[in-house]
Design a protein around this motif. Sequence first.
Motif, short mmCIF file in Angstrom:
data_model
loop_
_atom_site.label_atom_id
_atom_site.label_comp_id
_atom_site.label_asym_id
_atom_site.label_seq_id
_atom_site.Cartn_x
_atom_site.Cartn_y
_atom_site.Cartn_z
N ILE A 468 5.90 -24.20 1.32
CA ILE A 468 5.47 -24.56 0.01
C ILE A 468 7.19 -23.92 -0.51
O ILE A 468 7.73 -23.21 -0.25
N ILE A 470 8.08 -23.41 -4.90
CA ILE A 470 7.74 -22.95 -6.03
C ILE A 470 8.79 -22.79 -7.00
O ILE A 470 9.59 -22.62 -6.58
N VAL A 472 9.81 -22.36 -10.95
CA VAL A 472 9.71 -21.78 -12.19
C VAL A 472 10.68 -21.83 -13.24
O VAL A 472 12.11 -21.59 -13.12
N SER A 474 11.22 -21.71 -17.46
CA SER A 474 10.51 -20.93 -19.30
C SER A 474 10.97 -21.87 -20.35
O SER A 474 11.83 -21.69 -20.16
N ILE A 483 14.50 -21.61 -21.40
CA ILE A 483 15.12 -19.98 -21.63
C ILE A 483 14.98 -19.12 -19.83
O ILE A 483 16.68 -19.00 -20.19
N SER A 484 14.71 -19.61 -18.88
CA SER A 484 14.59 -19.26 -17.41
C SER A 484 14.40 -20.33 -16.80
O SER A 484 13.94 -20.48 -16.78
N ILE A 489 11.16 -20.47 -5.06
CA ILE A 489 10.78 -19.72 -4.03
C ILE A 489 10.52 -20.44 -3.11
O ILE A 489 9.23 -21.71 -3.34
N ARG A 491 8.45 -20.36 0.92
CA ARG A 491 7.88 -20.01 1.79
C ARG A 491 7.80 -21.30 2.99
O ARG A 491 6.84 -22.16 2.46
N PHE A 493 9.18 -23.04 4.88
CA PHE A 493 9.40 -24.25 4.80
C PHE A 493 11.18 -24.68 5.03
O PHE A 493 11.01 -25.30 5.92
N ILE A 551 4.59 -26.74 -6.06
CA ILE A 551 4.30 -26.12 -7.51
C ILE A 551 5.20 -26.39 -8.50
O ILE A 551 5.78 -25.31 -8.34
N ILE A 553 6.25 -24.54 -11.89
CA ILE A 553 5.57 -23.59 -12.38
C ILE A 553 6.39 -23.30 -14.08
O ILE A 553 7.06 -23.70 -14.09
N ILE A 555 6.25 -22.34 -17.94
CA ILE A 555 5.90 -21.22 -18.99
C ILE A 555 6.61 -21.71 -20.87
O ILE A 555 7.41 -21.86 -20.28
N ILE A 557 7.47 -19.86 -23.62
CA ILE A 557 6.79 -18.60 -24.59
C ILE A 557 7.32 -19.60 -26.19
O ILE A 557 8.27 -19.93 -26.63
#
Lengths: 557, 557
Positions: A468, A470, A472, A474, A483-484, A489, A491, A493, A551, A553, A555, A557
């Motif tokens: 996987i 991931i 991330v 934001s 922003i960030s 990440i 695992r 792979f 995946i 993600i 966010i 804010i």
Amino acid sequence: MSPKKDRLSIAALGGVHEIGKNMYIVQYNDDLIVIDCGSKFPDETLPGIDVIIPDISYLLENQGLIRGLIVTHGHEDHIGAIPYVIKQLNMPIYATRLTLGLIRAKLKEHGLLGSTKLHEIDSNSTLVLGAIPIRFFSTNHSIPDCLGIAFHTPQGVVVHTGDFKFDLTPVNAQYADIHKMAEIGKNGVLALLSESTNAERPGFTPSERIVGEHIEEAFKKAEGKIFLATFASNVHRVQQVIDAAEKTDRKLILLGRSMINVVEIASSLGYLRMPHGMLLEPDDCNRYAPHELVILCTGSQGEPMAALARLASGTHRQIYVAPGDTVILASSPIPGNERNVGRIVDNLFERKAKVIYGSGTVTGMHVSGHASQEELKLMLTLMKPKYFIPIHGEYRMLHQHRQLAEAVGVEPSRIFIVNNGDVVDIIGSTARQERKIQNGNTLVDGLGIGDVGQIVLRDRKVLSEDGILILVVSIAKSDGKVISGPDVISRGFVYVRESEGLMEEVQRIALTTITRLQEANTTQMNEYKQTLKDTIGKFLFTHTKRRPMIIPIMIQI
Amino acid sequence: MSPKKDRLSIAALGGVHEIGKNMYIVQYNDDLIVIDCGSKFPDETLPGIDVIIPDISYLLENQGLIRGLIVTHGHEDHIGAIPYVIKQLNMPIYATRLTLGLIRAKLKEHGLLGSTKLHEIDSNSTLVLGAIPIRFFSTNHSIPDCLGIAFHTPQGVVVHTGDFKFDLTPVNAQYADIHKMAEIGKNGVLALLSESTNAERPGFTPSERIVGEHIEEAFKKAEGKIFLATFASNVHRVQQVIDAAEKTDRKLILLGRSMINVVEIASSLGYLRMPHGMLLEPDDCNRYAPHELVILCTGSQGEPMAALARLASGTHRQIYVAPGDTVILASSPIPGNERNVGRIVDNLFERKAKVIYGSGTVTGMHVSGHASQEELKLMLTLMKPKYFIPIHGEYRMLHQHRQLAEAVGVEPSRIFIVNNGDVVDIIGSTARQERKIQNGNTLVDGLGIGDVGQIVLRDRKVLSEDGILILVVSIAKSDGKVISGPDVISRGFVYVRESEGLMEEVQRIALTTITRLQEANTTQMNEYKQTLKDTIGKFLFTHTKRRPMIIPIMIQI
């Protein structure tokens, strides 16, 4: 009730087109009887699943008609689903003493013993459930106390054989009721359901007694300790080990939870005869010379957590295999288990043990518990059924069983190879296979019964092959600026420390993709996610030929 | 150079304590020769891995000493690693014509053909690599053009058998050089490396010719189309299929990429004799009557993507199996493949085909390519080696081979069962096993060679069994207050729609945990993450008995 409207229905909810998970129903008008309630083990296509049981939706919908569950014998593929099913559907259970003993242990473990009605029967019992008188006959198999069942419905007799072989020299004089079978057949059988496990195997399965002879011979030759691994439930074989130990003046130690359980249940119910003082605790081992000991253990199929595997790898707490000890695998490796068995034999040879292993046909240390072709033909000949439904087996076995039935004279058009859920309805004197009832595999994973479905399994498969990744990020609600992140990440792979460049490249691509979407005035988060998935997926496949689950993600804010 | 300082070293970099991945080295002082360069397939403990090759660190470190790679024959477990190894370590390759043909195809696929030096040899070649004169002898196996190798080092002769059997009635008159073997043995063999694949099997492996007889018999009986699946590389068997097709006036269609490739290579190099006009394209199928066709295809081990599986499931684009067609599986299922083979047989029976399947010993449609115990004893007797090193096999096979060697008179103290990396050094006339060189499994996953290690594999295992749960929280840098989340994403764990309550509970626990840590003035993000992992892990195990991987993602804004 006019006889014209009478309907006799026969169906499998598990056990055909497969090995295991046996569950059959015989229904005469408003009386429904369930036969067996077994589980089976998952293969590599069902990662993380503990056990598979039949889908019992049909039974739940027809709860009011169920008169009871009759269990033919105490193997997992016939009793393994009982606690899971009984939790949802309480019904009285009818079984022989040993079978009930094994069921009781299961129910106790699940806290269901008090709430379940258990009725002990034997081969001489006559039972009437609803409008159906029921008789039984003893059969031989690799566990004692097996039953075949004859349902004397007003429309005719339906016979279900359970698992069987014809062992004409059985251990402990547990003879099959061959005269009763003949009598049932002579009086006319409307439909026969007979097991097909060994329908591909020519000839006649040898008697369990020959295993006893080989065990005794090996015990007489052995000099050090003797280890013998076999299925715990094979009580007759356990008896023969006890007998051989007695004849060669050896004491007995049991290793493995199921071995200890079964021997305890079978002894307390009178199915095992053990000389007083023969049984030792594992810790007693050091007080005896090696030639005074037999260690009877589980793990004959190479199960990595069972006693034999621990003995072979030298990780058993109390007992070790020393050079010159004899280790007997009283089993034939079931397809799929050869590798694990092989590893154990390797380890045992490295410990300089003498190892008796391989096919039971060659070693004489194992015989099947199932009828071969000549025995299946004998059953068909005894029963002379009008209709025949081969059960217990993959399609190729059912197919071979059909050919055996044709060979002994059953009319081909009266043989039904059914799949799970197919119903054979007998109305008047005519059988038809037209209806289907709900059926399937219910997957048990930990405490969950049926909550793991195709999506979860598909995800597990993808995760297991390529892992996987991931991502991330934001971003500001106001202007959509990052922003960030993007942070990555992964695992399962790639080994991250060696793939820093790749991960940096993924971050760069993610940032470019987000900027591009922002410039195109994209506001839908789902569009961002899908585009990131596609772009990064394509990049990773080009550079690694792997397809990890991605995946993104996002966010706000 | 004083003869006292001479050192002859023998080691395996792959192929012992395992089946496959064969690679051996013979080194005399500063001349190092590599024998074979094979791959093996991963088992279920290596999810996502495509192929396993030997760790060649030792060769890379000693690159300057390597005089060449000699390949005994063209099977994957002897040539499969060549492209991966040659990319890192270019060395001249010596092999027979057919073996080279198969290697050439591999190198071409990897774009390495131009840069690799290939030298054709045959059993009459004499080669001198460094200070080592080398001779060869023909052997029988399940692929033509196999060699055994005799290294005539100044210290004595080292013989490597490659894979072999003794087929005294070989197809296409490819006789083994039994007289040459006798001569080599008569003149004295210092060390013998002999294959052990069938060392557990008593007797003498039958001749490939008996398979031809059974094929011809089945072809004569067959009425519809005939499908025959076998290993593509078994050129002798392919020849016998061609011969039987010719005798029964049938045309031949090839299905499966490797079948087409091998037949093309073997035909063009003169290893197959095919009557003109016999070979059809799959699309020609409709222009012929069923009884005029033989379809020779891949997939005899049940490989789900191969031709036979597609024919059985009815998903082949051009050809279908009709009722009454004959399907022959000219193979014995290799342990681990029985389930897939069984599924194919089920499907073929459902198509009402006649299927010849099961153990080759029973059907006569398959014989092994490896020497059984009597042949291994014959090789040992011919070679009369001073030192013996059994190769090619799991420990139990090496162990059995040792016992055979002892039985024919090899001194027990002169038999070395080595593991990969163990070096047998012969200095003067004494052999010692004391040193170890680097060795291991290099895992190939997509384009990555060796980048998947234990951590990645462990993660894949966890992910495959219980899936993953990702927890995302963003908190303010200023005061540590939660700005968004905690949000929960799971894959491969539970079916989310049915587990909303569980997910809400996870969110609640996460929030409580974060608040608690904040109240304790925790500032370390790692402590937050570890505590969330532990708390949620414990909660999920209690409620589901599953242990998904938990990834807490904390974003500080």
